[in-house]
Design a protein around this motif. Structure first.
Motif, PDB file in Angstrom:
ATOM      1  N   ASP A  24       0.832  -1.448   0.084  1.00 22.40           N
ATOM      2  CA  ASP A  24       0.006  -0.044   0.072  1.00 22.40           C
ATOM      3  C   ASP A  24       0.960   1.360  -0.013  1.00 22.40           C
ATOM      4  OD1 ASP A  24      -2.404  -1.193   0.114  1.00 22.40           O
ATOM      5  OD2 ASP A  24      -2.293  -1.721   2.244  1.00 22.40           O
ATOM      6  N   SER A  56      -4.936  -0.216  -0.099  1.00 21.85           N
ATOM      7  CA  SER A  56      -6.319  -0.594   0.804  1.00 21.85           C
ATOM      8  C   SER A  56      -6.243   0.240   1.838  1.00 21.85           C
ATOM      9  CB  SER A  56      -6.034  -1.977   1.013  1.00 21.85           C
ATOM     10  OG  SER A  56      -5.083  -2.114   2.077  1.00 21.85           O
ATOM     11  N   ILE A  57      -5.197   1.380   2.182  1.00 20.24           N
ATOM     12  CA  ILE A  57      -5.389   2.069   3.383  1.00 20.24           C
ATOM     13  C   ILE A  57      -6.554   3.278   3.102  1.00 20.24           C
ATOM     14  CG2 ILE A  57      -4.285   4.016   4.551  1.00 20.24           C
ATOM     15  CD1 ILE A  57      -1.649   2.501   3.792  1.00 20.24           C
ATOM     16  N   GLN A  88      -6.957  -0.682   6.946  1.00 18.51           N
ATOM     17  CA  GLN A  88      -6.269  -1.318   5.798  1.00 18.51           C
ATOM     18  C   GLN A  88      -6.419  -2.978   5.814  1.00 18.51           C
ATOM     19  OE1 GLN A  88      -2.189  -0.955   6.874  1.00 18.51           O
ATOM     20  NE2 GLN A  88      -1.249  -1.377   4.669  1.00 18.51           N
TER      21      GLN A  88
END
Length: 163
Positions: A24, A56-57, A88
Motif C-alpha cells: 500500500d 487498501s489504506i 487497511q
C-alpha cells in the motif's frame, strides 16, 4: 497455435496476485474533501468529509493538514476529528482498523501515530492507549499511557471449529 484455457487462467491469476502484493505504501495517495481551505507555502489544509486513500489504506477525518516544508518525500499528514478512522487490508486478507482524535501519518517512515483515545485492532487483538505508534511496513505496534489512561490490550481466544 492452440492455447489451453487453463494456462491462460493461471497466467491471469498470477498477474493479479503479483499486482495485489504491491505494498500500500508504494502506491499513490489520493485525497478527497469538501473543501481545500488554505494553501500556504508547502502546507495544505482540507476540511469536511476528508478521505485519504493509498492502496487498501483508507483514513477518514474532519480535517487534514499536509505539511511539505521538509521537501518532497518527507510530507507529514496530520488528520483530526471525532474520531479519525483508519482501515487497511493486510496481505493475508485480515483487516487493521484504528481510531483516535488525531492521526499523524509519515509516509517516509511508514509510521502512523494515533493520539487521544487511541485504539488499534489487528488480527484478534485490540490495543487502547493515549498514544499508539504503528509501522505499516513492519506491522510493529507500541503504545504509551498518560496519567488518566493505562495501556490496555485485549486478545481474543482462537475459535475452534467442531468436527
Amino acid at each position: 497455435m492452440k492455447v489451453k484455457l487453463g494456462s491462460i487462467i493461471t497466467l491471469l491469476l498470477l498477474s493479479l496476485a503479483a499486482k495485489a502484493e504491491k505494498p500500500d505504501y508504494s502506491q499513490q495517495i489520493q485525497i478527497d474533501a469538501d473543501n481545500l481551505v488554505s494553501v500556504e507555502e508547502n502546507i495544505l489544509t482540507y476540511k469536511n468529509n476528508v478521505v485519504v486513500t493509498q492502496g487498501s489504506i483508507q483514513l477518514k477525518a474532519d480535517q487534514l493538514e499536509i505539511n511539505a516544508t521538509a521537501g518532497k518525500g518527507n510530507e507529514v499528514y496530520i488528520a483530526s476529528g471525532k474520531p479519525v478512522t483508519y482501515s487497511q487490508l493486510m496481505a493475508d486478507g485480515k483487516p487493521v482498523t484504528a481510531q483516535a482524535n488525531e492521526m499523524r501519518y509519515e509516509p517516509s517512515s511508514r509510521t502512523l501515530t494515533l493520539t487521544g483515545d487511541a485504539e488499534l485492532s489487528k488480527s484478534d487483538s485490540v490495543v487502547k492507549a493515549s498514544v499508539i505508534k504503528y509501522n505499516l511496513e513492519k506491522q510493529d505496534i507500541s503504545a504509551e499511557s498518560d496519567e488518566s489512561k493505562r495501556v490496555t490490550t485485549i486478545i481474543m481466544p482462537e475459535e475452534k471449529s467442531n468436527p
